[in-house]
Design an enzyme around this catalytic site. Structure first.
Site, short mmCIF file in Angstrom:
data_model
loop_
_atom_site.label_atom_id
_atom_site.label_comp_id
_atom_site.label_asym_id
_atom_site.label_seq_id
_atom_site.Cartn_x
_atom_site.Cartn_y
_atom_site.Cartn_z
N ASN A 9 -45.49 -71.33 -63.80
CA ASN A 9 -43.95 -70.25 -63.36
C ASN A 9 -42.66 -71.94 -63.93
O ASN A 9 -43.09 -72.48 -62.51
CB ASN A 9 -44.07 -69.52 -62.47
CG ASN A 9 -42.19 -68.94 -61.67
OD1 ASN A 9 -41.36 -69.72 -63.18
ND2 ASN A 9 -41.73 -68.73 -60.74
N ARG A 88 -44.38 -67.33 -66.29
CA ARG A 88 -43.56 -66.36 -65.78
C ARG A 88 -42.38 -66.66 -66.60
O ARG A 88 -41.84 -68.28 -66.89
CB ARG A 88 -42.98 -66.46 -64.65
CG ARG A 88 -41.84 -65.50 -64.37
CD ARG A 88 -42.23 -65.94 -62.71
NE ARG A 88 -40.20 -65.18 -62.48
CZ ARG A 88 -40.21 -65.26 -61.05
NH1 ARG A 88 -40.76 -65.56 -59.96
NH2 ARG A 88 -39.13 -64.38 -60.88
N HIS A 176 -37.06 -60.16 -60.95
CA HIS A 176 -37.97 -60.13 -60.18
C HIS A 176 -38.64 -58.97 -60.73
O HIS A 176 -39.58 -58.64 -59.53
CB HIS A 176 -36.93 -59.70 -59.29
CG HIS A 176 -36.37 -61.10 -58.11
ND1 HIS A 176 -35.32 -60.86 -56.87
CD2 HIS A 176 -36.62 -62.40 -58.61
CE1 HIS A 176 -34.72 -62.12 -57.12
NE2 HIS A 176 -35.88 -62.66 -57.30
N LEU A 204 -36.52 -60.49 -50.95
CA LEU A 204 -35.77 -61.60 -50.20
C LEU A 204 -36.31 -62.36 -50.59
O LEU A 204 -36.61 -63.11 -49.29
CB LEU A 204 -35.34 -61.11 -48.61
CG LEU A 204 -34.85 -59.50 -48.68
CD1 LEU A 204 -34.55 -58.92 -47.85
CD2 LEU A 204 -33.66 -59.18 -49.38
N ASN A 206 -35.18 -67.34 -52.01
CA ASN A 206 -34.03 -67.89 -52.11
C ASN A 206 -33.65 -67.76 -52.86
O ASN A 206 -32.45 -67.11 -52.92
CB ASN A 206 -34.90 -68.90 -52.58
CG ASN A 206 -34.43 -70.23 -52.40
OD1 ASN A 206 -32.93 -69.83 -51.73
ND2 ASN A 206 -34.11 -71.46 -53.04
N ARG A 236 -27.33 -68.45 -54.33
CA ARG A 236 -26.29 -67.92 -54.73
C ARG A 236 -25.09 -66.99 -54.79
O ARG A 236 -25.83 -66.27 -53.50
CB ARG A 236 -26.94 -67.08 -56.32
CG ARG A 236 -27.88 -68.29 -57.61
CD ARG A 236 -28.78 -66.96 -58.38
NE ARG A 236 -29.77 -67.87 -57.77
CZ ARG A 236 -30.81 -66.90 -58.50
NH1 ARG A 236 -31.00 -66.17 -58.48
NH2 ARG A 236 -32.18 -67.84 -57.92
N ARG A 280 -34.91 -70.27 -42.45
CA ARG A 280 -35.68 -70.55 -41.62
C ARG A 280 -34.22 -71.88 -40.50
O ARG A 280 -33.99 -71.45 -39.36
CB ARG A 280 -36.87 -71.68 -41.83
CG ARG A 280 -38.04 -70.31 -41.34
CD ARG A 280 -38.86 -71.04 -41.53
NE ARG A 280 -38.29 -71.43 -42.86
CZ ARG A 280 -39.78 -72.28 -44.46
NH1 ARG A 280 -41.16 -72.24 -44.04
NH2 ARG A 280 -39.18 -72.40 -45.11
N ILE A 324 -38.06 -64.21 -46.85
CA ILE A 324 -37.41 -64.27 -45.35
C ILE A 324 -37.90 -63.07 -45.58
O ILE A 324 -38.05 -62.05 -44.03
CB ILE A 324 -36.11 -63.64 -46.03
CG1 ILE A 324 -35.46 -65.01 -46.35
CG2 ILE A 324 -35.54 -63.42 -44.84
CD1 ILE A 324 -33.96 -65.42 -46.74
N GLU A 374 -47.20 -62.54 -57.76
CA GLU A 374 -46.36 -62.57 -58.78
C GLU A 374 -47.56 -63.37 -59.76
O GLU A 374 -47.80 -62.80 -60.83
CB GLU A 374 -45.03 -63.35 -59.21
CG GLU A 374 -43.46 -62.54 -57.93
CD GLU A 374 -42.45 -63.52 -58.20
OE1 GLU A 374 -42.68 -64.52 -57.32
OE2 GLU A 374 -41.74 -62.85 -58.05
P1 AMP Z 1 -39.27 -67.47 -51.25
O1 AMP Z 1 -38.27 -67.74 -52.39
O2 AMP Z 1 -39.87 -66.23 -52.00
O3 AMP Z 1 -40.11 -68.69 -51.38
O4 AMP Z 1 -38.60 -67.52 -50.34
C1 AMP Z 1 -37.82 -68.63 -49.08
C2 AMP Z 1 -36.88 -68.32 -48.11
O5 AMP Z 1 -37.82 -67.54 -47.45
C3 AMP Z 1 -35.97 -69.34 -47.28
O6 AMP Z 1 -34.87 -69.02 -47.27
C4 AMP Z 1 -37.05 -69.15 -46.34
O7 AMP Z 1 -35.83 -69.77 -45.13
C5 AMP Z 1 -37.36 -68.46 -45.81
N1 AMP Z 1 -38.32 -68.12 -44.88
C6 AMP Z 1 -39.46 -68.63 -45.21
N2 AMP Z 1 -40.15 -68.45 -43.98
C7 AMP Z 1 -38.92 -67.88 -42.96
C8 AMP Z 1 -39.47 -67.30 -42.13
N3 AMP Z 1 -40.35 -67.36 -40.84
N4 AMP Z 1 -38.48 -66.84 -41.48
C9 AMP Z 1 -37.42 -66.74 -42.02
N5 AMP Z 1 -37.08 -67.12 -42.96
C10 AMP Z 1 -38.57 -67.88 -43.71
#
Ligand code: AMP
Length: 386
Positions: A9, A88, A176, A204, A206, A236, A280, A324, A374
């Site tokens: 990816n 991807r 997605h 949910l 980034n 975004r 986070r 998230i 994915e």
């Molecule tokens: P991704 O793009 O799927 O890797 O997700 C990234 C997002 O997931 C970022 O906003 C991180 O802060 C959030 N994230 C990862 N672990 C946690 C957690 N334990 N609590 C809250 N948000 C999280």
């Protein structure tokens, strides 16, 4: 030698990799080349999450990242032979509804969609070219984020613009799709009655979107022509009145490049909080702006879950996934508040322990947390090409 499949990816400044055995759904190795450019860093981990040694060398271009990954694989998986590669790719255009074998004609076709996804498609294609150079003669396939949505109804495929623009490709593509494909497949295997019903999936991360999936197929989704629409994301904006863009051009005199930078890189959680794109950090921060950014995220998510359910005439299950969705019990709990009218009621103990099913036993709608995968979808497509 062990025959293995490589999933790639390639993003603007990152390269995600996963190596799977020819059969089996658990990766032998996963990794990320991050911040490709001056400060590039490569991390690889084994099946158990333990960091593995990486080959030395620069990480300033996608091609260099590819070469270092491959050299590292020789160190970390000396008996593995890569027999197929899956990629991807963000945009498959209006007609691609399934993974496709990569050849020169496909590359030419996909390059034509670069103006539809200028921040992603050219990088995806660079990744493919680098892999073709490193692995000549083995099957390589492309998996499109748009493909899962290609059979959604026309009312969800169009904007109310003069028809000529639809014909030129100005449509709601939805993204997605590789993640939604995984979730739909997982439900088919583990909860067929839900797969055959009406499911809203909230991816949910980034990037964030929600999708209405009925009988395993996309009916509607929150992302449209670009990956900007729908839910607010890390950086975004999500849904925006197009009049705002006109105002930015006419009154603020922003150029197209400045507007793109504003909408893709400076908005969303980062823009609202003035602090971070990372959920986070916002949850931990406690500033009023961070709290408002989270309020906005939850409010828009609730609205879109309602809209996705309406597109299907109801809802049987709500699935959370992405960084998230899989990890923040707080966001899940807040999203499910005041959703009793949709039959949504969560069990806080189950939610807090990130159980697979987090709804209460008496709730009409099943609420689930399903870690998306994915890379596995891409690997399965590459296997099918063997
Ligand atoms: P991704 O793009 O799927 O890797 O997700 C990234 C997002 O997931 C970022 O906003 C991180 O802060 C959030 N994230 C990862 N672990 C946690 C957690 N334990 N609590 C809250 N948000 C999280």
């Amino acid at each position: 030698m062990t025959r293995a499949i490589l999933a790639l990816n390639a993003g603007s400044s990152s390269l995600k990799v996963a190596v799977y055995p020819e059969t089996g759904d658990r990766p032998l190795l996963t990794g990320l080349a991050d911040r490709i450019g001056a400060e590039g860093k490569l991390t690889l981990r084994d099946e158990g999450g333990v960091a593995l040694p990486v080959a030395p060398g620069p990480l300033t271009t996608q091609a260099e990242a590819m070469r270092r990954v491959i050299e590292s694989l020789r160190i970390d998986l000396p008996v593995a032979e890569i027999v197929a590669v899956g990629h991807r790719v963000v945009h498959g255009g209006p007609d691609r509804d399934a993974p496709a074998h990569i050849d020169d004609a496909l590359l030419e076709e996909l390059a034509r969609y670069a103006p539809f996804a200028p921040l992603h498609q050219p990088h995806n294609l660079n990744g493919i070219r680098a892999a073709l150079a490193e692995f000549p003669g083995i099957p390589q396939v492309a998996c499109f984020d748009t493909a899962f949505h290609r059979h959604h109804p026309w009312v969800n495929d169009t904007f109310a613009l003069p028809r000529a623009y639809y014909d030129k490709g100005v449509r709601r593509y939805g993204f997605h799709g590789v993640s939604y494909d995984y979730i739909a497949g997982h439900l088919a295997e583990t909860a067929p009655h839900l797969h055959d019903g009406r499911v809203v999936v909230a991816h949910l991360g980034n990037g964030a979107s929600a999708c209405a999936i009925q009988n395993g197929r996309s009916v509607a989704s929150t992302m449209g022509f670009s990956a900007l629409d729908g839910l607010p994301m890390g950086t975004r904006c999500g849904q925006l009145d197009p009049g705002v863009v006109l105002y930015l051009m006419e009154q603020e005199r922003l150029t197209p490049a400045q507007i793109a930078d504003l909408l893709y890189k400076q908005s969303g959680l980062l823009g609202l909080s003035g602090l971070s794109n990372d959920m986070r950090e916002l949850e931990a921060s406690g500033t009023p702006e961070a709290a408002q950014a989270i309020d906005y995220f939850v409010f828009r998510l609730q609205r879109e879950i309602g809209a996705m359910a309406a597109a299907m005439g109801g809802i049987d299950a709500l699935v959370f996934c992405g960084g998230i969705g899989e990890n923040s019990a707080t966001i899940r709990a807040r999203t499910c508040e005041r959703m009793g009218w949709m039959g949504i009621e969560i069990d806080h103990h189950r939610n807090g322990s990130h159980a697979r099913v987090i709804s209460s036993d008496l709730a009409r709608t099943t609420v689930m947390v399903i870690p998306t995968d994915e890379a596995l979808v891409i690997v399965r497509a590459a296997r099918a090409a063997l």
